[in-house]
Design a protein around this motif. Structure first.
Motif, short mmCIF file in Angstrom:
data_model
loop_
_atom_site.label_atom_id
_atom_site.label_comp_id
_atom_site.label_asym_id
_atom_site.label_seq_id
_atom_site.Cartn_x
_atom_site.Cartn_y
_atom_site.Cartn_z
N UNK A 471 0.97 -1.51 0.13
CA UNK A 471 0.00 -0.03 0.00
C UNK A 471 0.80 1.23 -0.09
N UNK A 472 2.43 1.23 -0.77
CA UNK A 472 2.94 2.34 -0.55
C UNK A 472 2.17 3.09 -1.66
N UNK A 473 1.54 3.14 -2.47
CA UNK A 473 1.23 3.87 -3.37
C UNK A 473 0.38 4.83 -3.53
N UNK A 474 -0.76 4.07 -1.90
CA UNK A 474 -1.99 4.98 -1.60
C UNK A 474 -1.55 6.63 -1.48
N UNK A 475 -1.89 7.37 -1.81
CA UNK A 475 -2.19 8.96 -1.82
C UNK A 475 -2.76 9.26 -1.06
N UNK A 476 -3.86 8.42 -0.57
CA UNK A 476 -5.43 8.56 0.23
C UNK A 476 -5.52 7.80 0.54
N UNK A 477 -6.19 7.95 1.93
CA UNK A 477 -7.05 6.60 2.32
C UNK A 477 -8.43 7.84 3.92
N UNK A 478 -9.20 6.69 3.82
CA UNK A 478 -10.24 7.41 5.05
C UNK A 478 -9.43 6.80 6.68
N UNK A 503 -4.83 13.24 4.92
CA UNK A 503 -5.40 12.24 5.61
C UNK A 503 -6.39 13.05 6.09
N UNK A 504 -7.64 13.39 5.73
CA UNK A 504 -8.50 14.45 5.99
C UNK A 504 -9.08 13.82 7.29
N UNK A 505 -10.24 15.31 7.24
CA UNK A 505 -11.30 15.05 8.41
C UNK A 505 -11.42 14.05 8.54
N UNK A 506 -11.74 13.60 9.70
CA UNK A 506 -12.31 11.90 10.70
C UNK A 506 -12.18 10.50 9.75
N UNK A 507 -10.54 11.41 8.75
CA UNK A 507 -9.84 9.74 8.45
C UNK A 507 -8.51 9.44 10.09
N UNK A 508 -8.65 7.66 9.92
CA UNK A 508 -8.02 7.21 10.80
C UNK A 508 -7.01 6.39 10.47
N UNK A 509 -5.79 6.24 11.29
CA UNK A 509 -4.77 5.08 10.79
C UNK A 509 -4.60 5.06 12.05
#
Length: 598
Positions: A471-478, A503-509
């Motif tokens: 997943x090192x091509x992901x530029x955005x995830x929620x 990582x925008x509002x409401x995003x969680x890692x």
């Protein structure tokens, strides 16, 4: 009735091709006799068959575009249909010119018939292994066989059918008993649906069935073998048969509807499940393709290129190998589920799945317990591992909905999916309940996934390594979560999300958390979010077991950005040590984290 004459006249008179000197009266009598016979049948049957052929031609032309490697097989179906259309066109030829006193009638009719035969010979040459259908059309032209117009259903129909050499049936066929099965063994084309009432074995020479082929609710049927069958215009449906063992269509290349094969016996005796399915020449199926509850050990779909609906292989209780190396497109869902002994799969050419993608519960049998009805080999139950690795799917580019790999108890490695660039919007990519999963690699071409969830849990007490570099091509995830519910896992490497910028509002890692913690192995490497530029109202949690991770310094730069005044970094970073045994936790003071030493 002025149409449908020329070839029918020849059907009525097998010696026509040799009667160059027949007088006009004789010719007129023959034509009128045929016209009378056709009037008694009704022109609707011929018109219906013509409409069927037109629909089939359109369908085959559409499906032919989905095949690249098996054009020859599909072309033979096209040639058969062209030959049949040729005959129907001749049936529709106006006969007025033959019913005059100009003395040219015999000559004109003979030229017409010679032309038809020449064209049939040309078409026959286009088919690599020749075509029994084209040969029978020639026999029709020469008066050696006939077409049965309309349905073939009742005992009365079959009594009439047996009075002549009928090799083409224009309508629906219902087979009521074994005698009727035998009566149809040399028929090469059926223009309608085929169904069975009570038969034992079916061995037919038929090449094309324009409608459905339904094999259902049979008490005594054991074998269905149609070695020459090339096409089914609509659905192939097989289910609820008590002792059916063999389903053999080794030449079948096109199915215009769906394939639904349920090999389970209503008796629930696994020893009577369907054991042989030969669809090795199948190239395109227009609808769903579902093969479930069989006792087939190896399913060879090596010619399959296109499925226009769902592709589902489910509960095939002894299947060890599933091979579809040329399949490129599944328009619907892709499901491989509950095939407990499945060890090998090949989908190296698959590029697109229109619906969800699921590989579920292909678990194996660690303790060597055989399935009821299948006795041990050599006195001992064989041990089947189920799926242990997934290295195929290297060409898969798009999935239209959720992506799930779940419940494959002996799966250790997933390595590939590096061509995957698109997952359906607002959908989830999940790894759940794969108890022995040790490594996930790949998925590095996809840029956006709404939700990534990887849950690890093992009921074993043995120490298990785990590595993820993906997943090192992901530029955005929620939402991205890696949860490890068993402390016997020793995580050696986590290398993920290193192309994410926002990582925008409401995003969680989450790396650990929700009652779980990452038990890092000594010297473990954690590489995470090294390119992030915006954490706007998002939360990042990293939870480790006490003392297992000593490299919190990798987060020093991110901590510094969040602590500053830059509006782009107004999220939260929580670094926690959590003991799942005592449910005690220690929150790391981010202000104590310093950059890693060079």
């Amino acid at each position: 009735m002025k149409k449908q004459i020329i070839l029918s006249a020849l059907v009525a008179s097998s010696f026509l091709s040799s009667c160059d000197t027949a007088d006009l009266d004789s010719l007129t009598e023959r034509v009128e006799a045929v016209e009378k016979r056709l009037d008694s049948i009704g022109g609707e049957d011929a018109a219906s068959l013509e409409a069927t052929i037109e629909d089939l031609m359109a369908l085959v032309a559409q499906l032919q575009t989905e095949s690249t490697s098996h054009q020859g097989d599909i072309s033979s179906v096209v040639t058969d249909l062209e030959a049949l259309q040729l005959l129907l066109d001749a049936y529709k030829t106006e006969s007025d010119s033959l019913l005059t006193d100009n003395g040219e009638a015999d000559k004109l009719l003979q030229e017409q018939l010679d032309g038809v035969l020449t064209e049939l010979e040309t078409l026959k040459g286009d088919v690599a292994d020749n075509s029994a259908l084209i040969e029978e059309l020639e026999n029709v032209v020469n008066g050696q066989s006939e077409i049965w117009w309309g349905p073939l259903i009742t005992d009365e129909d079959y009594t009439k059918f047996l009075t002549s050499n009928y090799t083409i049936v224009s309508g629906n066929v219902q087979v009521n008993n074994d005698d009727q099965t035998d009566a149809l063994k040399d028929v090469v084309f059926i223009g309608g649906h085929v169904s069975f009432v009570d038969v034992a074995d079916v061995e037919w020479a038929v090449e094309n069935i324009a409608g459905n082929l339904s094999i259902e609710n049979q008490m005594n049927l054991e074998n269905v073998e149609m070695p020459n069958l090339k096409s089914i215009g609509e659905d192939l449906k097989v289910e609820n048969n008590y002792v059916l063992a063999t389903l053999s269509f080794p030449s079948l290349s096109i199915v215009g509807g769906e394939i639904e094969v349920d090999g389970a016996s209503p008796s629930n005796d696994a020893s009577t499940y369907l054991t042989t399915v030969d669809l090795s020449a199948l190239s395109v199926v227009s609808g769903d393709m579902e093969i479930v509850a069989t006792a087939v050990e190896t399913l060879d779909l090596s010619s399959l290129e296109y499925a226009g609906g769902d592709f589902e292989m489910d509960q095939n209780i002894v299947m060890t190998g599933l091979y579809a190396p040329e399949l490129t497109t599944v328009e619907g869902e892709f499901v491989i589920s509950s095939n407990e002994k499945l060890e090998t799969i090949d989908f190296d050419a698959l590029k697109a799945v229109g619906g969800s993608f699921s590989i579920l519960y292909n678990s194996g049998s660690d303790v060597g317990v055989g399935f009821i009805g299948f006795p041990p080999i050599g006195g001992e139950d064989p041990v089947y591992t189920g799926l242990t690795s997934i290295f195929t799917f290297g060409m898969l580019e798009t999935v239209g909905a959720d992506f799930t790999i779940e419940g494959n108890a002996n799966l250790t490695t997933v390595d590939g999916f590096n061509a995957l660039t698109e997952l359906g919007r607002y959908n989830t990519l999940a790894f759940d309940g794969n108890e022995n999963l040790e490594a996930v690699y790949g998925f590095n071409m996809i840029e956006r996934i709404e939700n990534v969830r990887i849950n690890l849990y093992s009921s074993s007490s043995a120490t298990k390594p785990f590595n993820i570099n993906a997943f090192n091509g992901l530029t955005a995830t929620k939402a991205f979560s890696l949860m490890v519910g068993s402390t016997n896992y020793e995580v050696q490497e986590i290398n993920v999300l290193n192309a994410v910028t926002n990582i925008n509002y409401g995003g969680v890692v989450k790396i650990g958390g929700d009652g779980t913690a990452i038990n890092f192995a000594e010297g473990a490497e954690l590489t995470l979010l090294t390119t992030v530029q915006v954490i706007e109202g998002a939360t990042i949690n990293v939870v480790a077991t006490p003392g297992s991770f000593n490299n919190w310094c990798v987060f020093a730069g991110l901590i510094e950005n969040i602590a500053g005044d830059d509006w782009r970094f107004n999220g939260t970073l929580n670094l926690v040590e959590f003991d799942p045994m005592t449910w005690s936790e220690t929150v790391i003071d981010n202000s104590t984290i310093t950059p890693c030493a060079e």
